[in-house]
Structures are given as structure tokens and as C-alpha cells.
Scaffold this motif. Structure first.
Motif, short mmCIF file in Angstrom:
data_model
loop_
_atom_site.label_atom_id
_atom_site.label_comp_id
_atom_site.label_asym_id
_atom_site.label_seq_id
_atom_site.Cartn_x
_atom_site.Cartn_y
_atom_site.Cartn_z
N PRO A 200 16.36 66.82 60.75
CA PRO A 200 16.17 65.38 60.64
C PRO A 200 15.70 64.79 61.96
O PRO A 200 15.67 65.51 62.98
N GLY A 201 15.35 63.53 61.96
CA GLY A 201 14.98 62.88 63.20
C GLY A 201 16.14 62.88 64.17
O GLY A 201 17.30 63.05 63.79
N PHE A 202 15.82 62.67 65.43
CA PHE A 202 16.83 62.75 66.49
C PHE A 202 18.01 61.83 66.21
O PHE A 202 19.18 62.21 66.41
N ALA A 203 17.73 60.64 65.76
CA ALA A 203 18.81 59.67 65.53
C ALA A 203 19.77 60.14 64.44
O ALA A 203 20.92 59.71 64.40
N GLN A 204 19.29 60.99 63.56
CA GLN A 204 20.12 61.47 62.45
C GLN A 204 20.90 62.72 62.82
O GLN A 204 21.70 63.21 62.02
N GLN A 205 20.61 63.27 63.99
CA GLN A 205 21.32 64.47 64.41
C GLN A 205 22.65 64.10 65.08
O GLN A 205 22.84 62.96 65.51
N GLN A 206 23.50 65.08 65.18
CA GLN A 206 24.78 64.87 65.84
C GLN A 206 24.64 65.26 67.31
O GLN A 206 24.22 66.36 67.64
N VAL A 240 25.90 59.90 71.14
CA VAL A 240 24.59 59.65 71.75
C VAL A 240 23.60 59.17 70.69
O VAL A 240 22.75 58.32 70.96
N GLN A 242 22.70 57.73 66.63
CA GLN A 242 23.29 56.78 65.69
C GLN A 242 24.18 57.47 64.66
O GLN A 242 25.13 56.88 64.16
N ALA A 243 23.85 58.70 64.34
CA ALA A 243 24.62 59.40 63.31
C ALA A 243 25.95 59.93 63.83
O ALA A 243 26.81 60.34 63.05
N PHE B 6 32.21 66.70 62.80
CA PHE B 6 30.86 66.66 63.35
C PHE B 6 29.88 67.33 62.39
O PHE B 6 28.85 66.78 62.00
N LEU B 10 27.06 65.78 59.51
CA LEU B 10 25.65 66.17 59.53
C LEU B 10 25.22 66.69 58.17
O LEU B 10 24.20 66.30 57.63
N LEU B 14 23.01 64.31 55.88
CA LEU B 14 21.60 64.66 56.01
C LEU B 14 21.10 65.59 54.93
O LEU B 14 19.93 65.59 54.60
N ILE B 22 28.73 58.36 57.03
CA ILE B 22 27.98 58.49 58.27
C ILE B 22 26.48 58.60 57.99
O ILE B 22 25.66 58.04 58.68
N ALA B 26 23.81 55.74 59.04
CA ALA B 26 22.76 56.14 59.97
C ALA B 26 21.38 55.84 59.40
O ALA B 26 20.48 55.43 60.12
N PHE B 35 13.29 56.59 69.12
CA PHE B 35 13.51 57.54 68.04
C PHE B 35 12.50 57.38 66.91
O PHE B 35 12.53 58.14 65.96
#
Lengths: 259, 153
Positions: A200-206, A240, A242-243, B6, B10, B14, B22, B26, B35
């Protein structure tokens, strides 16, 4: 070379299809603990005002020892609590964790290890989870009184309850200033990019990062015998992306006793 | 290691396997400009930055070595000598011999080393380069007596 072959053999034996990653703890290539029994507890709790993001917790109880001068093995019992899913605190996984030290510390330009773990889910029904295998290199480098460690892991889920069928990339970094044995400051970063090939896009990553206190107390200094020690880690990791949760508290407590 | 919140977030957020707060939060939230570029951009930059950082960390600037050091002996659960001088700024190998009839562990928090020494065995510990100064070490299994200091000059 023998160590690498053992490590790769262990990885491929378990690599039927794969995935699993640490609680928030950076794996070190230095801790083999041959001749010692290690009893360890890890925990984390996430905090965020968004429903379903904060309030989640995970805990582990682990028993480990060095099986050879270069192979550290642990059995871990993992517990999770997820209020957003209505899940109470449950034993969710039993994990076999192995760290193979590939180079003698200080001998090469950096210190290398290889990490392999297999997590067998023990939950069923609505709380069912997938089995997981995780593996990858552990690299550490000392510079003066600082130690820098990086974990680069791939994880794959196994079994009928998979929610992902690809390889997940996750990483961890710790830079520690070895200031004083009972208390040394460190900075840690933990990231999970998601499944390779469909990240996913960076913002969606942990991605979380923050300060951690690391220390050890010798049992002798505490008047508790002539051998063994207690190690601890306590940190606060900021979200860091948003997700990620706004804050994550992580802790680790370990007792090492020779046998 | 267990599946952490965590990881859970994800996956569920996702991968769409299960509904998750979450993930929904997001997705709804507006993305900062940094982003919102092409998806590959941040990944490439992040990987490049990590590679540069890793290379900098792995760079080894002190190939010199010192080889002629006395062997550190564990005798009656004490280090002999208990103070040992080593050269600063070079790599060196420290031999540790255990003459006792029980195991001990050469350990040093200052030097970030711990290694088991079986009874009657000798191990090699790779150390340095060290800044000038004193570095404590001890026998982890006999902390009351097995103490020593390594002095880098």
C-alpha cells in the motif's frame, strides 16, 4: 558456512508457504545464551483516539537457551487482546523462534545472524488466526560505544485461515548508546510494508519509532546470588504514518540464569 | 512471536480480509502532500535512504590489528590478570582460558560481548577498535569474584 546451511535449511523446512513477526523487540545476533536459561516476557499496548486503533495489546512468555555456541532457540507463548474485534486476552500462538549466529561477534565488518520462527495458531472459530513463518537476516554493527542492529524479515501466513497469501516485509532498527549497564538509551524503528508486490501507499503502512530505555541488573548486585541477570527494555513508539497508532508502549523483561 | 496489533491492523486494514477501524480511518483521512505522489516514489526514496544509512554503518575504518596479547585466565573463578592493557584504535583478539572445573561466561556490557567458556576450554573474543578508556568485564556465572578491567591505551 555450516551455520548458514543450517539456518537456510531451517528456513526452507518451514517454508511450506509463510509469515510472523516480532512483538516489538529487535532481535540481536549477540544473545546466544549457551549454558543459560532465558525466561522472557514481551508486551505492547497501542494508544490512539481512533476506535479500533488504540487499546490493542499483545504479550509473550518465552523460554529459551543456546543449543550450540551459534544457535539460540526459544519457545514462545503469545497472547493477544483486541477489543475492536471483541477478543478478550487469549493464547493465540505457540512459536518456535531460532537465531543462528553466522559470524563471530567482532570478527567481520559487521555481525550477521539469521532468524527463523514458526508460529502455530491455537485459536479457533471467530478468533482463528493463520500459522506464520518469519525469516530473514539480523545485522549488527558496533561503532565506539554504540550498537546498531537491523532486522529485515519476510513473513508468510500458512494454513486455512490466511488473510494474506504473499510475503510480507517487515523491519526493525535499534541504535543504542551503551552508556551504563543499568540504563542505556536507544532509538527504535519498526515498520511493516505489507505484502510484497501489492504494497500500500506509505501512509497506509505501519511505521512507528521512538525512544527506548535498555538496561540490565546483575542478580549479584541485587543480593540474589552469584550468577544471572535481569534485562529490561521500556519504550514509547510514536506513529509515523497515518495508519499507525499514535503511540505504542512496549516493554520487555528477561531473566537469565545459568544451569 | 505473536501477531501484534501492529500486524493485525496492517492486514485487516489493508488486505480487506476483515473490517478494521485502523484501515477505514487511514483511508478516509486526507493524505499529506508528501504521501500523495506516485506510490513507488516514497518506497524508492525510503529504500535508498536505508541503503545509504546501512552502508555508512557497515563501513569499517580501522583494519589494523594487534595479535600479541596475554591470555586471560579464569582460575578459581577469578580473572588472571584482572587488569589487562590493550591497544586502542585497533582490532584485536583476546584469548580467555578457563582452568576451573565448571563453566563460566566471559561477559562485558561495555564491550557488548558474552561467550561461554567451558571447563578446561579456551575461547577467542574479537574486540576493537576501542577508544582509550576502561572497559569492565566479568564472569557471569561467578560475578562475586570474576571481575576485571580491560584498559585501552
Amino acid at each position: 558456512m555450516t551455520r548458514l546451511i543450517y539456518a537456510l535449511a531451517a528456513a526452507f523446512t518451514l517454508l511450506v508457504p509463510l509469515r510472523a513477526r516480532a512483538d516489538f523487540h529487535v532481535i540481536s545476533p549477540y544473545e546466544i545464551d549457551l549454558g543459560e536459561l532465558e525466561i522472557e516476557h514481551n508486551g505492547s499496548a497501542s494508544f490512539d483516539h481512533r476506535p479500533g486503533v488504540g487499546g490493542q495489546q499483545s504479550y509473550t512468555l518465552e523460554l529459551g537457551t543456546g543449543l550450540t555456541p551459534w544457535w539460540h532457540s526459544e519457545i514462545e507463548f503469545g497472547f493477544n487482546n483486541d477489543p475492536s474485534m471483541g477478543q478478550p486476552t487469549l493464547l493465540t500462538q505457540v512459536v518456535s523462534e531460532n537465531m543462528f549466529q553466522l559470524t563471530e561477534p567482532g570478527q567481520a565488518v559487521a555481525d550477521f545472524g539469521f532468524f527463523v520462527e514458526y508460529g502455530q495458531t491455537v485459536t479457533h472459530g471467530s478468533y482463528a488466526g493463520a500459522n506464520e513463518i518469519t525469516f530473514g537476516p539480523v545485522i549488527a554493527k558496533e561503532i565506539g560505544r554504540t550498537t546498531h542492529t537491523v532486522n529485515l524479515f519476510l513473513t508468510r501466513q500458512l494454513g486455512p485461515d490466511q488473510t494474506s497469501h504473499g510475503l510480507d516485509f517487515n523491519f526493525a532498527w535499534q541504535s543504542r548508546w551503551n552508556l551504563w549497564a543499568p540504563l542505556s538509551p536507544a532509538i527504535e524503528i519498526y515498520g511493516d510494508t505489507g505484502t510484497l508486490g501489492s504494497m500500500p501507499g506509505f501512509a497506509q503502512q505501519q511505521l512507528i519509532a521512538g525512544p527506548v530505555a535498555v538496561g540490565r541488573l546483575h542478580l549479584h548486585d541485587l543480593g540474589l546470588g552469584n550468577a544471572g541477570q535481569i534485562k529490561y527494555e521500556l519504550g514509547w513508539l510514536f506513529g509515523v504514518t497515518q495508519a499507525s497508532p499514535a503511540g505504542t508502549l512496549r516493554w520487555r523483561l528477561e531473566l537469565e540464569i545459568p544451569f | 512471536m505473536v501477531r501484534t496489533p501492529f500486524r493485525e491492523a496492517l492486514e485487516t486494514g489493508l488486505m480487506g480480509a476483515r473490517p478494521s477501524g485502523i484501515g477505514r480511518v487511514a483511508r478516509r483521512a486526507p493524505l499529506p502532500a508528501v504521501f500523495s505522489r506516485a506510490a513507488a516514489g516514497p518506497h524508492v526514496r525510503a529504500l535508498a535512504a536505508a541503503a545509504v544509512l546501512l552502508a555508512a554503518v557497515l563501513a569499517d575504518g580501522s583494519p589494523a590489528r594487534a595479535d600479541d596479547l596475554p591470555t586471560l585466565v579464569l582460575r578459581q573463578h577469578r580473572f588472571v590478570p584482572d587488569r589487562i592493557q590493550v591497544p586502542a584504535h585497533v582490532k584485536f583478539q583476546l584469548k580467555v582460558q578457563n582452568t576451573d572445573d565448571s563453566s563460566d561466561e566471559f561477559e562485558s556490557v561495555d564491550l557488548n560481548r558474552e561467550k561461554l567458556v567451558g571447563p578446561g576450554k579456551t575461547i577467542t573474543v574479537f574486540l576493537g577498535p576501542l577508544d582509550p578508556g576502561e572497559y569492565k568485564f566479568f564472569g557471569d556465572f561467578h560475578q562475586d569474584t570474576a571481575q576485571g578491567v580491560l584498559i585501552a591505551k
